[in-house]
Write a protein that holds these residues in place. Structure first.
Motif, PDB file in Angstrom:
ATOM      1  N   HIS A  80       8.086   7.374  -4.950  1.00 43.78           N
ATOM      2  CA  HIS A  80       7.865   5.971  -4.581  1.00 43.78           C
ATOM      3  C   HIS A  80       9.191   5.211  -4.667  1.00 43.78           C
ATOM      4  CE1 HIS A  80       8.319   4.561  -8.733  1.00 43.78           C
ATOM      5  NE2 HIS A  80       7.735   5.726  -9.063  1.00 43.78           N
ATOM      6  N   HIS A  81       9.221   3.982  -4.180  1.00 43.73           N
ATOM      7  CA  HIS A  81      10.445   3.176  -4.215  1.00 43.73           C
ATOM      8  C   HIS A  81      10.299   1.924  -5.071  1.00 43.73           C
ATOM      9  CE1 HIS A  81      12.974   5.380  -1.368  1.00 43.73           C
ATOM     10  NE2 HIS A  81      11.837   5.703  -0.781  1.00 43.73           N
ATOM     11  N   PHE A  82       9.298   1.884  -5.953  1.00 41.12           N
ATOM     12  CA  PHE A  82       9.117   0.725  -6.826  1.00 41.12           C
ATOM     13  C   PHE A  82      10.239   0.634  -7.841  1.00 41.12           C
ATOM     14  CE2 PHE A  82       4.587   0.950  -5.511  1.00 41.12           C
ATOM     15  CZ  PHE A  82       4.459  -0.369  -5.093  1.00 41.12           C
ATOM     16  N   LYS A  83      10.569  -0.614  -8.208  1.00 36.28           N
ATOM     17  CA  LYS A  83      11.583  -0.889  -9.215  1.00 36.28           C
ATOM     18  C   LYS A  83      11.016  -1.936 -10.175  1.00 36.28           C
ATOM     19  CE  LYS A  83      15.399  -0.260  -5.947  1.00 36.28           C
ATOM     20  NZ  LYS A  83      16.543  -0.898  -5.286  1.00 36.28           N
ATOM     21  N   PRO A  84      11.491  -1.987 -11.424  1.00 35.07           N
ATOM     22  CA  PRO A  84      11.052  -3.054 -12.320  1.00 35.07           C
ATOM     23  C   PRO A  84      11.335  -4.423 -11.686  1.00 35.07           C
ATOM     24  CG  PRO A  84      12.189  -1.367 -13.558  1.00 35.07           C
ATOM     25  CD  PRO A  84      12.373  -1.031 -12.097  1.00 35.07           C
ATOM     26  N   GLY A  85      10.370  -5.316 -11.807  1.00 36.53           N
ATOM     27  CA  GLY A  85      10.488  -6.635 -11.182  1.00 36.53           C
ATOM     28  C   GLY A  85       9.692  -6.748  -9.896  1.00 36.53           C
ATOM     29  N   ASP A  86       9.393  -5.612  -9.236  1.00 38.01           N
ATOM     30  CA  ASP A  86       8.520  -5.639  -8.059  1.00 38.01           C
ATOM     31  C   ASP A  86       7.115  -6.033  -8.491  1.00 38.01           C
ATOM     32  OD1 ASP A  86      10.497  -4.777  -6.301  1.00 38.01           O
ATOM     33  OD2 ASP A  86       9.840  -2.684  -6.291  1.00 38.01           O
ATOM     34  N   PHE A  87       6.389  -6.676  -7.617  1.00 36.92           N
ATOM     35  CA  PHE A  87       4.995  -7.019  -7.891  1.00 36.92           C
ATOM     36  C   PHE A  87       4.106  -5.948  -7.265  1.00 36.92           C
ATOM     37  CE2 PHE A  87       7.316 -11.020  -7.873  1.00 36.92           C
ATOM     38  CZ  PHE A  87       6.949 -11.539  -9.104  1.00 36.92           C
ATOM     39  N   ILE A  88       3.060  -5.524  -8.001  1.00 32.88           N
ATOM     40  CA  ILE A  88       2.143  -4.519  -7.473  1.00 32.88           C
ATOM     41  C   ILE A  88       0.709  -5.005  -7.563  1.00 32.88           C
ATOM     42  CG2 ILE A  88       3.635  -2.555  -7.954  1.00 32.88           C
ATOM     43  CD1 ILE A  88       1.758  -1.894 -10.323  1.00 32.88           C
ATOM     44  N   ALA A  89      -0.108  -4.452  -6.676  1.00 33.01           N
ATOM     45  CA  ALA A  89      -1.541  -4.743  -6.641  1.00 33.01           C
ATOM     46  C   ALA A  89      -2.263  -3.485  -6.182  1.00 33.01           C
ATOM     47  CB  ALA A  89      -1.822  -5.898  -5.684  1.00 33.01           C
ATOM     48  N   SER A  90      -3.579  -3.474  -6.353  1.00 30.07           N
ATOM     49  CA  SER A  90      -4.361  -2.338  -5.870  1.00 30.07           C
ATOM     50  C   SER A  90      -4.652  -2.482  -4.380  1.00 30.07           C
ATOM     51  CB  SER A  90      -5.658  -2.194  -6.655  1.00 30.07           C
ATOM     52  OG  SER A  90      -6.420  -3.381  -6.561  1.00 30.07           O
ATOM     53  N   ASP A  91      -4.572  -3.701  -3.842  1.00 33.07           N
ATOM     54  CA  ASP A  91      -4.773  -3.971  -2.409  1.00 33.07           C
ATOM     55  C   ASP A  91      -4.553  -5.457  -2.166  1.00 33.07           C
ATOM     56  OD1 ASP A  91      -5.323  -3.544   0.285  1.00 33.07           O
ATOM     57  OD2 ASP A  91      -7.220  -2.520  -0.082  1.00 33.07           O
ATOM     58  N   ALA A  92      -4.514  -5.869  -0.923  1.00 31.08           N
ATOM     59  CA  ALA A  92      -4.438  -7.298  -0.606  1.00 31.08           C
ATOM     60  C   ALA A  92      -5.716  -7.956  -1.089  1.00 31.08           C
ATOM     61  CB  ALA A  92      -4.267  -7.498   0.898  1.00 31.08           C
ATOM     62  N   GLY A  93      -5.595  -9.155  -1.647  1.00 30.72           N
ATOM     63  CA  GLY A  93      -6.749  -9.870  -2.153  1.00 30.72           C
ATOM     64  C   GLY A  93      -7.077  -9.551  -3.599  1.00 30.72           C
ATOM     65  N   ALA A  94      -6.390  -8.568  -4.197  1.00 31.60           N
ATOM     66  CA  ALA A  94      -6.595  -8.206  -5.599  1.00 31.60           C
ATOM     67  C   ALA A  94      -5.511  -8.869  -6.455  1.00 31.60           C
ATOM     68  CB  ALA A  94      -6.557  -6.693  -5.761  1.00 31.60           C
ATOM     69  N   LYS A  95      -5.613  -8.714  -7.765  1.00 32.76           N
ATOM     70  CA  LYS A  95      -4.611  -9.280  -8.671  1.00 32.76           C
ATOM     71  C   LYS A  95      -3.281  -8.547  -8.509  1.00 32.76           C
ATOM     72  CE  LYS A  95      -7.872 -10.517 -12.310  1.00 32.76           C
ATOM     73  NZ  LYS A  95      -8.282 -10.246 -13.697  1.00 32.76           N
ATOM     74  N   ALA A  96      -2.187  -9.299  -8.634  1.00 29.18           N
ATOM     75  CA  ALA A  96      -0.847  -8.711  -8.560  1.00 29.18           C
ATOM     76  C   ALA A  96      -0.017  -9.198  -9.741  1.00 29.18           C
ATOM     77  CB  ALA A  96      -0.164  -9.096  -7.262  1.00 29.18           C
ATOM     78  N   TYR A  97       0.712  -8.273 -10.356  1.00 29.50           N
ATOM     79  CA  TYR A  97       1.587  -8.606 -11.472  1.00 29.50           C
ATOM     80  C   TYR A  97       2.890  -7.841 -11.335  1.00 29.50           C
ATOM     81  CZ  TYR A  97      -2.472 -10.809 -13.548  1.00 29.50           C
ATOM     82  OH  TYR A  97      -3.553 -11.619 -13.760  1.00 29.50           O
ATOM     83  N   ALA A  98       3.906  -8.300 -12.066  1.00 29.11           N
ATOM     84  CA  ALA A  98       5.232  -7.691 -12.002  1.00 29.11           C
ATOM     85  C   ALA A  98       5.277  -6.399 -12.814  1.00 29.11           C
ATOM     86  CB  ALA A  98       6.282  -8.663 -12.513  1.00 29.11           C
ATOM     87  N   ILE A  99       6.059  -5.451 -12.315  1.00 30.61           N
ATOM     88  CA  ILE A  99       6.317  -4.210 -13.044  1.00 30.61           C
ATOM     89  C   ILE A  99       7.326  -4.535 -14.138  1.00 30.61           C
ATOM     90  CG2 ILE A  99       7.329  -1.907 -12.902  1.00 30.61           C
ATOM     91  CD1 ILE A  99       6.400  -1.820  -9.965  1.00 30.61           C
TER      92      ILE A  99
END
Length: 193
Positions: A80-99
């Motif tokens: 994957h290409h995620f980095k700390p500080g990116d925001f993640i969610a399980s899908d659009a319309g779901a909760k999102a928080y920072a890594i």
């Protein structure tokens, strides 16, 4: 003068794209700024465009094991290409928080992504996490999908990538990066079989 003969064995590569019916002429430029250098920009991944016309990967990560609704750590497949500080969610319309952190060295088969607050979704192995625009109760994708990558490319540091961008086509889901249902629904002209 001497004759030199080298022996090589071709490596057969299985491609995710089975039918490319329409693409963006002459390809697109994908920004390397938010990618992990040395990784792969994978065939079948979604890309979206910013205000300046530069394309960006809509980052996703495939869960390697189930995570409950109260989980704050998620085990995901490498690549994957995620980095700390990116925001993640399980899908659009779901909760999102920072890594808050990503442990890449404890296990050779998966990375552990940690968020400060639970995403509030029960996820099973094989489900995907997706990059969100910001912390929110109802997340939006960071980039609205416009196309799918028609081939894989090695990621080089500080170098944007010229890539084939399929807008109408068919891909093998098993050979493409995992994506939540909302991401695939955002580009209905691309079919995953």
């Amino acid at each position: 003068m001497s004759l030199k003969i080298d022996r090589k064995q071709d490596v057969r590569t299985a491609h995710a794209c089975t039918h490319n019916l329409a693409d963006i002429p002459n390809g697109v430029t994908v920004s390397a700024a938010d990618l992990v250098a040395g990784g792969i920009l994978p065939e079948g991944a979604y890309i979206g465009v910013d205000e300046a016309g530069l394309y960006h990967l809509v980052k996703t990560a495939k869960l390697t094991e189930a995570a409950g609704a109260t989980a704050t750590t998620y085990k995901v497949a490498k690549g994957h290409h995620f980095k700390p500080g990116d925001f993640i969610a399980s899908d659009a319309g779901a909760k999102a928080y920072a890594i808050t952190s990503i442990d890449t060295s404890s296990d050779p088969t998966y990375d552990t992504i940690t968020v400060g607050t639970t995403l509030g979704a029960s996820l099973k192995a094989g489900d995907a996490l997706v990059q969100a625009k910001a912390e929110a109760a109802k997340a939006e994708f960071k980039y609205v999908p416009k196309a799918v990558l028609g081939d894989s490319y090695p990621v080089e540091a500080l170098s944007n990538h010229l890539a084939a961008a399929v807008t109408i086509g068919q891909f093998k889901a098993a050979l493409s990066p995992a994506a939540p249902a909302g991401l695939r629904a955002a580009l209905p002209t691309v079919n995953f079989i």
